[in-house]
Design an enzyme around this catalytic site. Sequence first.
Site, PDB file in Angstrom:
ATOM      1  N   ARG A 193       0.822  -1.199   0.000  1.00 52.22           N
ATOM      2  CA  ARG A 193       0.000   0.000   0.000  1.00 52.22           C
ATOM      3  C   ARG A 193       0.866   1.263   0.000  1.00 52.22           C
ATOM      4  O   ARG A 193       2.025   1.265   0.420  1.00 52.22           O
ATOM      5  CB  ARG A 193      -0.941   0.015   1.205  1.00 52.22           C
ATOM      6  N   ASP A 284     -11.768  -9.449  11.014  1.00 52.56           N
ATOM      7  CA  ASP A 284     -11.431  -8.926   9.694  1.00 52.56           C
ATOM      8  C   ASP A 284     -12.406  -9.416   8.642  1.00 52.56           C
ATOM      9  O   ASP A 284     -13.317 -10.200   8.907  1.00 52.56           O
ATOM     10  CB  ASP A 284     -10.003  -9.320   9.324  1.00 52.56           C
TER      11      ASP A 284
END
Length: 502
Positions: A193, A284
Amino acid sequence: MTDDLRQYLKLLEERQQLRRITVPVNPDLEMAEICNRLLAAGGPALLFEQVIGSPYPVAINLLGTVERACWAMKMNHPQDLEALGKKLALLQQPKPPKTLPQVIDFGKVLFDVVRAKPSRDLLPPCQQVVVKAPDLDLRQLPLIRPYPQDAAKIITLGLVITKDCETGTPNVGVYRLQLQSATTMTVHWLSVRGGARHLRKAAARGQKLEVAVALGVHPLIIMAAATPIPVDLSEWLFAGLYGGGGIHLAKCKTVDLEVPAQSEFVLEGTITPGELLPDGPCGDHMGYYGGVEASPVIHFHCLTHRRDPIYLTTFSGRPPKEEAMIALALNRIYTPILRQQVSEIVDFFLPMEALSYKAAIISIDKAYPGQARRAALAFWSALPQFTYTKFVIVVDKNINIRDPRQVVWAISSKVDPSRDVFILPDTPFDSLDFASERIGLGGRMGIDATTKIPPETDHPWGQPLTSDPEIAQLVDQRWQEYGLGDLDLTAVNPELFGYEID
């Protein structure tokens, strides 16, 4: 674009898609339990007006349906999103216009880009109130803890903003942050990222990385930040293209970064490279608790916010969740871009039940042997988020890829596993995927469920069963005469999916 969270809440209320909860509710477990039940039923957005332990109201489930995600993009139907995708595809790899209509279309896109350029707001609403250390206490924010084994409260819908120390290019990402103390949080981001890349560059220069977290922005900006499309444009410009006009930005008080001027809250801080704390476990998107990972620590030293601010949040988990609805809406935007990257693709679909990225179904206009395998391989490298797609199923263009019955039929009738299934072992993988033998490394499977042509097969394919066209037309004409005109033929027989009928 001056739209803010409050305008979107007003829109939802006008369309009877917002419920106000006026009794006290605890952000620790209770809030997520309420929202989870509404998500499963396609229920309305919620605004909790009395939050235990915090003076600020909480908005949640704003994007809990694809319809509301489209409204956030100022569109009424998912099909409208494909027009936006075509515009972005043209920007990514523009071809020289050859006809007058093409010249006009390209000119319109360039005008949209100019109009989408962000502007600076000198008196931003997000800085109406400024709180600095030692008065800063992150525990006053109504951070939620969705699941009983979560290690701590979290921020989920914050725009985490960093800047490349070499080029000055900003990155805007939506990453999870976990509360560590009154002034610190850990950030959970994958190594690929933008924020993680910026931190590595800052570390190489021996510098701290400045960070800003914008909370409570218009959902359109969140969707722009969540769109990982490989176009050399900033997320702010994307948001402007999405919204039809440039967004207003504000210079932060203590760091050299810009944030949406209409944000409800803004947190400002720094990361010292190499300073890590345990992050997790936390529920998650895979539907499990993620593991404990050493993650970068953000030291916050300034909080700014609007008067009477509203806190916006969500949470991950097994679908349906808000992130799945966002993905379904963005799926429509990706389609034209993907067609440009992989020319044989007619359509593609990321089923929500497959976590919106773990399995992809692609339809192609097959013209030569081996084309399905080529399309699958091209798909994996077309866009960054497809790197972690485990399964790619390729079908013929006449298969409705959004109908699981047709897809299962194609797999069952057109696939010989010894010939049509191929596996790529030991590829970079999602560290949250516990199915992998080694975390961060796993395999991918491609399934060719297209009709086979020589030399893929050495025998002729069977002729598909179809109705006699003349008889089908006759039955259409006589349907009312049969006395069957009141039947709804668009309804799905639940027995087709194995459901029992009461």
